[in-house]
Design a protein around this motif. Structure first.
Motif, PDB file in Angstrom:
ATOM      1  N   MET A 149      13.583 -13.777  -1.495  1.00  0.00           N
ATOM      2  CA  MET A 149      11.877 -13.538  -1.809  1.00  0.00           C
ATOM      3  C   MET A 149      11.211 -12.882  -0.732  1.00  0.00           C
ATOM      4  O   MET A 149      10.775 -11.743  -0.594  1.00  0.00           O
ATOM      5  N   GLN A 150      11.508 -13.389   1.258  1.00  0.00           N
ATOM      6  CA  GLN A 150      10.915 -12.852   2.085  1.00  0.00           C
ATOM      7  C   GLN A 150      12.164 -11.593   2.314  1.00  0.00           C
ATOM      8  O   GLN A 150      10.941 -10.292   2.696  1.00  0.00           O
ATOM      9  N   LEU A 151      12.902 -11.416   1.632  1.00  0.00           N
ATOM     10  CA  LEU A 151      13.219 -10.026   2.087  1.00  0.00           C
ATOM     11  C   LEU A 151      13.112  -8.836   0.728  1.00  0.00           C
ATOM     12  O   LEU A 151      13.007  -7.927   1.394  1.00  0.00           O
ATOM     13  N   ILE A 152      13.241  -9.186  -0.207  1.00  0.00           N
ATOM     14  CA  ILE A 152      12.733  -8.402  -1.490  1.00  0.00           C
ATOM     15  C   ILE A 152      11.042  -7.587  -0.852  1.00  0.00           C
ATOM     16  O   ILE A 152      11.371  -7.096  -0.855  1.00  0.00           O
ATOM     17  N   ALA A 153      10.079  -8.695  -0.503  1.00  0.00           N
ATOM     18  CA  ALA A 153       8.899  -8.337  -0.081  1.00  0.00           C
ATOM     19  C   ALA A 153       8.928  -7.273   1.136  1.00  0.00           C
ATOM     20  O   ALA A 153       8.666  -6.350   1.556  1.00  0.00           O
ATOM     21  N   MET A 154       9.973  -7.822   2.216  1.00  0.00           N
ATOM     22  CA  MET A 154       9.689  -6.403   3.305  1.00  0.00           C
ATOM     23  C   MET A 154      10.491  -5.522   2.656  1.00  0.00           C
ATOM     24  O   MET A 154       9.747  -4.183   3.419  1.00  0.00           O
ATOM     25  N   ILE A 155      10.973  -4.868   2.093  1.00  0.00           N
ATOM     26  CA  ILE A 155      11.965  -4.031   1.338  1.00  0.00           C
ATOM     27  C   ILE A 155      10.976  -2.921   0.775  1.00  0.00           C
ATOM     28  O   ILE A 155      11.050  -2.332   1.219  1.00  0.00           O
ATOM     29  N   THR A 156      10.786  -4.236  -0.046  1.00  0.00           N
ATOM     30  CA  THR A 156       9.944  -2.743  -1.111  1.00  0.00           C
ATOM     31  C   THR A 156       8.738  -2.742  -0.172  1.00  0.00           C
ATOM     32  O   THR A 156       7.794  -1.287  -0.912  1.00  0.00           O
ATOM     33  N   MET A 157       8.140  -3.331   0.771  1.00  0.00           N
ATOM     34  CA  MET A 157       7.456  -2.899   1.582  1.00  0.00           C
ATOM     35  C   MET A 157       7.476  -1.915   2.248  1.00  0.00           C
ATOM     36  O   MET A 157       6.473  -1.070   2.287  1.00  0.00           O
ATOM     37  N   LEU A 158       8.385  -1.898   2.797  1.00  0.00           N
ATOM     38  CA  LEU A 158       9.444  -1.262   3.780  1.00  0.00           C
ATOM     39  C   LEU A 158       9.191   0.248   2.812  1.00  0.00           C
ATOM     40  O   LEU A 158       8.871   1.574   3.395  1.00  0.00           O
ATOM     41  N   ILE A 159       9.661   0.371   1.707  1.00  0.00           N
ATOM     42  CA  ILE A 159       9.991   1.162   1.259  1.00  0.00           C
ATOM     43  C   ILE A 159       8.179   2.398   0.256  1.00  0.00           C
ATOM     44  O   ILE A 159       8.214   3.673   0.589  1.00  0.00           O
ATOM     45  N   ASP A 160       7.478   1.241  -0.268  1.00  0.00           N
ATOM     46  CA  ASP A 160       6.440   1.651   0.119  1.00  0.00           C
ATOM     47  C   ASP A 160       5.520   2.596   0.507  1.00  0.00           C
ATOM     48  O   ASP A 160       5.336   3.695   0.790  1.00  0.00           O
ATOM     49  N   HIS A 161       5.386   2.606   2.375  1.00  0.00           N
ATOM     50  CA  HIS A 161       4.612   2.417   3.624  1.00  0.00           C
ATOM     51  C   HIS A 161       5.856   3.963   3.606  1.00  0.00           C
ATOM     52  O   HIS A 161       4.927   4.513   3.848  1.00  0.00           O
ATOM     53  N   LEU A 162       7.135   3.713   3.911  1.00  0.00           N
ATOM     54  CA  LEU A 162       7.787   5.168   3.658  1.00  0.00           C
ATOM     55  C   LEU A 162       7.578   5.997   2.945  1.00  0.00           C
ATOM     56  O   LEU A 162       7.273   7.037   3.297  1.00  0.00           O
ATOM     57  N   GLY A 163       7.146   5.504   1.682  1.00  0.00           N
ATOM     58  CA  GLY A 163       6.490   6.559   0.965  1.00  0.00           C
ATOM     59  C   GLY A 163       5.319   7.518   1.087  1.00  0.00           C
ATOM     60  O   GLY A 163       5.198   8.159   0.353  1.00  0.00           O
ATOM     61  N   TYR A 164       4.561   6.049   1.702  1.00  0.00           N
ATOM     62  CA  TYR A 164       2.886   6.850   1.364  1.00  0.00           C
ATOM     63  C   TYR A 164       3.196   8.206   2.580  1.00  0.00           C
ATOM     64  O   TYR A 164       1.748   8.863   2.822  1.00  0.00           O
ATOM     65  N   VAL A 165       3.685   6.885   3.762  1.00  0.00           N
ATOM     66  CA  VAL A 165       3.092   8.783   4.330  1.00  0.00           C
ATOM     67  C   VAL A 165       4.425   9.807   4.911  1.00  0.00           C
ATOM     68  O   VAL A 165       3.657  10.808   5.266  1.00  0.00           O
ATOM     69  N   PHE A 166       5.604   9.311   4.153  1.00  0.00           N
ATOM     70  CA  PHE A 166       6.555  11.132   4.598  1.00  0.00           C
ATOM     71  C   PHE A 166       6.756  11.147   2.925  1.00  0.00           C
ATOM     72  O   PHE A 166       6.971  12.825   3.470  1.00  0.00           O
ATOM     73  N   PHE A 167       6.486  10.567   2.143  1.00  0.00           N
ATOM     74  CA  PHE A 167       7.346  11.537   1.443  1.00  0.00           C
ATOM     75  C   PHE A 167       6.289  11.125  -0.135  1.00  0.00           C
ATOM     76  O   PHE A 167       6.443  10.475  -1.111  1.00  0.00           O
ATOM     77  N   PRO A 168       5.230  11.505   0.113  1.00  0.00           N
ATOM     78  CA  PRO A 168       3.671  11.271  -0.541  1.00  0.00           C
ATOM     79  C   PRO A 168       4.332  12.127  -2.486  1.00  0.00           C
ATOM     80  O   PRO A 168       2.956  11.238  -3.299  1.00  0.00           O
ATOM     81  N   GLY A 169       5.371  12.717  -2.755  1.00  0.00           N
ATOM     82  CA  GLY A 169       5.465  13.555  -3.565  1.00  0.00           C
ATOM     83  C   GLY A 169       6.830  12.648  -4.912  1.00  0.00           C
ATOM     84  O   GLY A 169       6.806  12.857  -5.543  1.00  0.00           O
ATOM     85  N   GLU A 170       6.536  11.393  -4.261  1.00  0.00           N
ATOM     86  CA  GLU A 170       7.492  10.221  -4.340  1.00  0.00           C
ATOM     87  C   GLU A 170       7.211   9.419  -5.261  1.00  0.00           C
ATOM     88  O   GLU A 170       7.208   8.268  -3.968  1.00  0.00           O
ATOM     89  N   PRO A 171       6.329   9.124  -5.964  1.00  0.00           N
ATOM     90  CA  PRO A 171       5.524   8.190  -7.050  1.00  0.00           C
ATOM     91  C   PRO A 171       7.053   6.762  -7.236  1.00  0.00           C
ATOM     92  O   PRO A 171       5.926   5.941  -7.046  1.00  0.00           O
ATOM     93  N   TRP A 172       7.966   7.134  -7.027  1.00  0.00           N
ATOM     94  CA  TRP A 172       8.959   5.775  -7.375  1.00  0.00           C
ATOM     95  C   TRP A 172       9.427   5.111  -6.485  1.00  0.00           C
ATOM     96  O   TRP A 172       9.230   3.793  -6.389  1.00  0.00           O
TER      97      TRP A 172
END
Length: 230
Positions: free
Chosen positions: A1-24
């Motif tokens: 669960m820790q690994l899932i939390a870390m990876i999905t959080m990283l994807i979220d933050h990368l999307g927010y900062v660098f890819f705001p047009g990628e809602p997925w």
């Protein structure tokens, strides 16, 4: 669960900062926060010293604040601060564990007392986050957690006039948690990450995101400080 939390959080933050047009990327990111809330409760229940547990969380809140502000260009408080407040609330409630009526009263008083500062100071996830932690801590079984989380999402979206929005995807995590609870102990497996990685991943990845973002946008430290003091 820790690994899932870390990876999905990283994807979220990368999307927010660098890819705001990628809602997925933001949708995938909704998986992370409920897992962090649940693991906070698990850690609270298992720790040998609740005081040291709270102090570690407070230290990580302070350590993460500058990277959080730099990565997201915000004066709000990072999500570990929200988890820290949540931890203090459940510690206060559990202090009266033999007096159920008093527990309810304490919970209502603390929720009322913290709601305004959490929202006014822009704590990440704010009161919503605190309530989700309380759902994981106090509802009697895993499927009650699912119902509680669903009701929280519906009330929150209705109360704040949010679109029926990606926050509903956070239910994926609670269904996952419910499934783990329902599985027999023999079938439950867990990948345990090194403690240092689990504890410091949040501030470290935010610092890296901030540095890359600053380089791409030609932001200097002096400009950041000027923005903070403006």
């Amino acid at each position: 669960m820790q690994l899932i939390a870390m990876i999905t959080m990283l994807i979220d933050h990368l999307g927010y900062v660098f890819f705001p047009g990628e809602p997925w990327m933001r949708i995938i990111g909704r998986i992370a926060f409920p897992i962090y809330c649940y693991l906070l409760v698990v850690g609270y229940q298992r720790t040998r010293s609740k005081k040291r547990y709270a102090l570690r969380l407070f230290g990580l809140t302070l350590l993460s604040q500058i990277p959080f502000m730099a990565a997201f260009v915000t004066t709000g408080v990072n999500v570990i601060g929200t988890l820290f407040v949540s931890l203090l609330i459940i510690m206060a409630i559990d202090y009266f564990k033999d007096q159920q009526a008093l527990q309810v009263l304490v919970a209502l008083i603390l929720l009322t007392a913290t709601a305004w500062p959490l929202e006014e100071l822009h704590f990440d996830y704010g009161t919503y986050g605190v309530l989700l932690v309380l759902i994981y801590r106090y509802l009697p079984n895993a499927w009650a957690m699912v119902g509680g989380h669903l009701a929280l999402n519906m009330v929150w979206i209705s109360a704040f006039h949010l679109s029926a929005d990606i926050q509903f995807f956070s239910m994926i995590s609670t269904f996952f948690i419910a499934g783990i609870h329902s599985a027999s102990p023999a079938t439950q497996t867990e990948i345990r990450l090194p403690r240092w990685l689990w504890r410091f991943f949040y501030p470290a990845h935010l610092a890296i995101i901030a540095v890359i973002s600053w380089q791409l946008n030609d932001i200097t430290w002096d400009q950041f400080v000027l923005w903070l003091t403006y």
